[in-house]
Structures are given as structure tokens and as C-alpha cells.
Scaffold this motif. Structure first.
Motif, short mmCIF file in Angstrom:
data_model
loop_
_atom_site.label_atom_id
_atom_site.label_comp_id
_atom_site.label_asym_id
_atom_site.label_seq_id
_atom_site.Cartn_x
_atom_site.Cartn_y
_atom_site.Cartn_z
N ARG A 30 -4.26 -45.74 -135.42
CA ARG A 30 -3.69 -45.00 -134.19
C ARG A 30 -4.45 -43.47 -134.16
O ARG A 30 -4.82 -42.94 -133.05
CB ARG A 30 -2.32 -44.76 -134.66
CG ARG A 30 -1.65 -43.99 -133.78
CD ARG A 30 0.19 -43.92 -133.76
NE ARG A 30 0.70 -45.15 -133.48
CZ ARG A 30 1.29 -45.91 -134.40
NH1 ARG A 30 1.53 -45.45 -135.64
NH2 ARG A 30 1.77 -46.89 -134.25
N THR A 31 -4.82 -43.19 -135.18
CA THR A 31 -5.32 -41.83 -135.26
C THR A 31 -6.81 -41.69 -134.90
O THR A 31 -6.97 -40.80 -134.03
CB THR A 31 -5.50 -41.18 -136.97
OG1 THR A 31 -4.15 -41.13 -137.55
CG2 THR A 31 -5.97 -39.93 -136.92
N ARG A 33 -7.83 -43.92 -132.50
CA ARG A 33 -7.62 -44.09 -131.15
C ARG A 33 -7.39 -42.80 -130.31
O ARG A 33 -8.05 -42.62 -129.47
CB ARG A 33 -6.66 -45.41 -130.90
CG ARG A 33 -6.49 -45.68 -129.43
CD ARG A 33 -5.56 -46.68 -129.39
NE ARG A 33 -4.27 -46.46 -129.93
CZ ARG A 33 -3.15 -45.62 -129.37
NH1 ARG A 33 -3.40 -44.88 -128.14
NH2 ARG A 33 -2.01 -45.58 -129.95
N LYS A 34 -6.26 -42.24 -130.82
CA LYS A 34 -5.75 -41.17 -129.96
C LYS A 34 -6.79 -39.75 -130.35
O LYS A 34 -7.04 -39.11 -129.25
CB LYS A 34 -4.61 -40.62 -130.75
CG LYS A 34 -3.36 -41.42 -130.44
CD LYS A 34 -1.92 -40.95 -130.87
CE LYS A 34 -0.96 -41.54 -130.45
NZ LYS A 34 0.37 -41.16 -130.62
N THR A 67 -5.75 -44.85 -124.71
CA THR A 67 -4.72 -45.52 -124.80
C THR A 67 -4.95 -46.79 -125.62
O THR A 67 -6.03 -47.35 -125.47
CB THR A 67 -4.10 -45.86 -123.46
OG1 THR A 67 -4.93 -46.54 -122.52
CG2 THR A 67 -3.98 -44.36 -122.69
N GLN A 68 -3.91 -47.39 -125.88
CA GLN A 68 -3.81 -49.08 -126.49
C GLN A 68 -4.65 -49.71 -125.38
O GLN A 68 -5.51 -50.58 -125.70
CB GLN A 68 -2.88 -49.42 -126.76
CG GLN A 68 -2.30 -48.83 -127.95
CD GLN A 68 -0.68 -49.42 -128.46
OE1 GLN A 68 -0.10 -50.20 -127.66
NE2 GLN A 68 -0.25 -48.91 -129.55
N SER A 84 -1.14 -52.83 -130.66
CA SER A 84 0.08 -52.25 -131.09
C SER A 84 0.52 -52.75 -132.64
O SER A 84 1.03 -51.95 -133.27
CB SER A 84 0.92 -52.49 -130.14
OG SER A 84 2.37 -52.15 -130.28
N GLU A 87 -1.29 -51.19 -135.35
CA GLU A 87 -0.76 -49.87 -135.52
C GLU A 87 0.52 -49.63 -136.32
O GLU A 87 0.65 -48.83 -137.00
CB GLU A 87 -0.89 -49.02 -134.17
CG GLU A 87 -2.39 -48.83 -133.84
CD GLU A 87 -2.45 -47.95 -132.55
OE1 GLU A 87 -1.29 -47.79 -131.97
OE2 GLU A 87 -3.61 -47.70 -131.76
N ARG A 88 1.29 -50.75 -135.83
CA ARG A 88 2.74 -50.66 -136.56
C ARG A 88 2.71 -51.29 -137.95
O ARG A 88 3.70 -51.30 -138.59
CB ARG A 88 3.67 -51.19 -135.70
CG ARG A 88 3.91 -50.19 -134.40
CD ARG A 88 5.14 -50.76 -133.46
NE ARG A 88 4.52 -52.15 -132.82
CZ ARG A 88 5.13 -53.23 -133.02
NH1 ARG A 88 6.11 -53.40 -133.54
NH2 ARG A 88 4.56 -54.25 -132.44
#
Length: 107
Positions: A50-51, A53-54, A59-60, A75, A78-79
């Protein structure tokens, strides 16, 4: 000989079995107890993904299109809900312009 005395003498013979050795120590001694107990690797990798990607401003959905990975799978990873395979790790590393070592650094 009474039948119950035969059973009792048979049970006494079981005590001569060799003792069971204690379990071996874990071979992952390099992994600190704090890190092992705080989060699972899937959770830590999800935070890393997530880090990255952002930081790349994606975006996803954009990552999904660019890397060829299903958006819902991104998703879930990432979770920390899904594990990821080595081939997908390589796709992600190449997509972000990283080596596999850099992708997995500090996880």
C-alpha cells in the motif's frame, strides 16, 4: 496367576520405554519475538504494498491495469487477507522498478 495381576505386570513393562526428547528450538531465531508476535508477514507485506502504491500515486485500479493483477486481489493483499506468490512478487517488484530484495526489505 490372576488375570488382573497379568495386566498390571504388562503395564509396568511400558515404563522401560526410552524418554521422548524435548522439542527442538525454532530455526527462525533471527526473527525477533516482537516482530513475530506483532504482525504476520502477510500484514507487513500488505502495508509495504500500500505504501509503495500510494507513493507512486496509483489507485488500486491503476495498479491493477498496469501490473495485470486483479484489483480485488491487490486490496486483499494490502489488508493481509491473501498471501502472494513469488511470481506475483516479481511482477510487483518490476512494476515499481525495484529488486525483490528492495521490495521485501524491512518486512
Amino acid at each position: 496367576m490372576h488375570p488382573t495381576s497379568f495386566v498390571a505386570s504388562s503395564l509396568d513393562n511400558r515404563s522401560s520405554a526410552p524418554p521422548v526428547p524435548p522439542p527442538k528450538q525454532s530455526s527462525v531465531s533471527w526473527l525477533s519475538a516482537e516482530r513475530a508476535s506483532s504482525t504476520y508477514i502477510a500484514d507487513r507485506f500488505g502495508i509495504r504494498l500500500r505504501t509503495l502504491r500510494k507513493a507512486s500515486g496509483m489507485t488500486q485500479l491503476e495498479m491493477s491495469i498496469e501490473f495485470g493483477i486483479d484489483r480485488s486481489f491487490i486490496s486483499d493483499v494490502e489488508r493481509g487477507k491473501k498471501a502472494i506468490s513469488l511470481p506475483l512478487l516479481e511482477v510487483i517488484a518490476i512494476g515499481f522498478g525495484l529488486t525483490m530484495s528492495d521490495l521485501l526489505a524491512d518486512i
